[in-house]
Design a protein around this motif. Structure first.
Motif, short mmCIF file in Angstrom:
data_model
loop_
_atom_site.label_atom_id
_atom_site.label_comp_id
_atom_site.label_asym_id
_atom_site.label_seq_id
_atom_site.Cartn_x
_atom_site.Cartn_y
_atom_site.Cartn_z
N ASP A 1 0.86 -1.20 0.00
CA ASP A 1 0.00 0.00 0.00
C ASP A 1 0.89 1.24 0.00
O ASP A 1 1.08 1.89 1.02
CB ASP A 1 -0.91 -0.01 1.22
CG ASP A 1 -1.97 -1.11 1.13
OD1 ASP A 1 -1.95 -1.87 0.14
OD2 ASP A 1 -2.81 -1.20 2.03
N THR A 2 1.42 1.56 -1.18
CA THR A 2 2.42 2.62 -1.30
C THR A 2 1.98 3.75 -2.22
O THR A 2 2.82 4.52 -2.71
CB THR A 2 3.75 2.04 -1.82
OG1 THR A 2 3.52 1.34 -3.06
CG2 THR A 2 4.35 1.07 -0.81
N ARG B 1 1.06 7.85 1.77
CA ARG B 1 2.19 8.07 2.68
C ARG B 1 2.94 6.79 3.02
O ARG B 1 4.07 6.85 3.51
CB ARG B 1 1.69 8.74 3.96
CG ARG B 1 1.22 10.17 3.74
CD ARG B 1 0.84 10.84 5.04
NE ARG B 1 -0.30 10.20 5.66
CZ ARG B 1 -0.30 9.65 6.87
NH1 ARG B 1 0.81 9.65 7.59
NH2 ARG B 1 -1.38 9.10 7.37
N GLY B 2 2.34 5.63 2.74
CA GLY B 2 3.03 4.38 2.98
C GLY B 2 4.28 4.19 2.14
O GLY B 2 5.12 3.35 2.45
N ALA B 3 4.42 4.99 1.08
CA ALA B 3 5.61 4.89 0.23
C ALA B 3 6.84 5.47 0.91
O ALA B 3 7.97 5.11 0.57
CB ALA B 3 5.36 5.62 -1.09
N THR B 4 6.64 6.35 1.87
CA THR B 4 7.78 7.03 2.49
C THR B 4 7.79 6.97 4.01
O THR B 4 8.80 7.30 4.63
CB THR B 4 7.79 8.51 2.07
OG1 THR B 4 6.52 9.11 2.41
CG2 THR B 4 8.04 8.65 0.57
N ARG C 1 6.50 -0.79 2.63
CA ARG C 1 7.60 -0.40 1.76
C ARG C 1 8.56 -1.56 1.47
O ARG C 1 9.15 -1.62 0.40
CB ARG C 1 8.42 0.74 2.39
CG ARG C 1 7.63 2.00 2.63
CD ARG C 1 8.56 3.20 2.85
NE ARG C 1 9.62 2.95 3.81
CZ ARG C 1 9.48 3.03 5.12
NH1 ARG C 1 8.29 3.33 5.63
NH2 ARG C 1 10.49 2.83 5.94
N THR C 2 8.72 -2.46 2.42
CA THR C 2 9.77 -3.48 2.30
C THR C 2 9.23 -4.89 2.06
O THR C 2 10.01 -5.80 1.75
CB THR C 2 10.64 -3.49 3.56
OG1 THR C 2 9.82 -3.80 4.71
CG2 THR C 2 11.29 -2.14 3.77
#
Length: 213
Positions: free
Chosen positions: A134-135, A138-141, A186-187
């Motif tokens: 789910d990026t 804000r989940g991308a950073t 993210r990971t």
């Protein structure tokens, strides 16, 4: 392939009244560390009366079919969808209670409340969701959390490190709760794969903080 929903013999255990839809305490959630700063919490049977909730949501939610571009064509998303923002009516009061309970329990660690509810209806084994995190927001950073409550028949949810690797398998249904936290979006990636086995229908309810998609 599809099969009728087989009700759990344990569904409703812990409810005050027969047919009542309730949630239990979150203190029994078991945490598994995935890698640095990524983890999942699992709490089987957190929502009591889950099969009753599934039957209500399946009929009463105004489900929509989504279409999305993929490579050189537009395809139909293989599941039904409905999203609810914080300021609109939700389809059952227990969803608000669940959101509040999750916010109270995880808020000190998350730093903010859960605010939205996204619903996915997997009608049979042909419905699925591909590997993703789910990026889009804000989940991308930022570290965040996504809490998933599953009602209906169990389906496999897989988790694997982003970029590939051995996967973890969770069989979720009948009120089970799984929370993905820290750097998980993210990971790591998660998916609900297609299956040729006869499986009953499942609805996944995802609670997210503001701006996480």
């Amino acid at each position: 392939m599809s099969a009728p929903l087989q009700r759990s013999l344990f569904d409703g255990v812990g409810a005050a009244e027969p047919g009542e839809i309730t949630i239990g305490p979150l203190t029994a959630a078991r945490r598994t560390g995935l890698s640095a700063h990524a983890w999942v919490d699992l709490l089987p049977g957190w929502l009591h009366g889950a099969d009753e909730l599934f039957e209500r949501l399946a009929v009463e939610v105004p489900w929509r079919t989504d279409r999305r571009p993929m490579y050189d064509r537009v395809v139909t998303v293989p599941r039904l969808l409905r999203s609810y923002a914080a300021d609109e009516p939700w389809p059952h009061p227990v969803l608000r209670r669940a959101c509040t309970a999750l916010s109270d329990h995880y808020g000190p660690e998350l730093g903010e409340p859960f605010q939205t509810a996204g619903l996915c209806y997997y009608r049979d084994g042909a419905d699925s969701v591909a590997w993703h995190g789910d990026t889009l927001g804000r989940g991308a950073t930022h570290d965040t959390m996504v809490a998933i409550v599953s009602v209906g028949a169990p389906r496999a949810l897989l988790l694997r490190p982003r970029g590939g690797g051995a996967s973890l398998r969770y069989q979720l249904g009948h009120g089970d709760l799984l929370v993905m936290g820290g750097a998980c979006q993210r990971t790591w990636q998660h998916a609900v794969p297609k299956t040729r086995r006869p499986v009953g229908p499942r609805i996944s309810i995802q609670f997210r903080p503001r701006g996480v998609h």
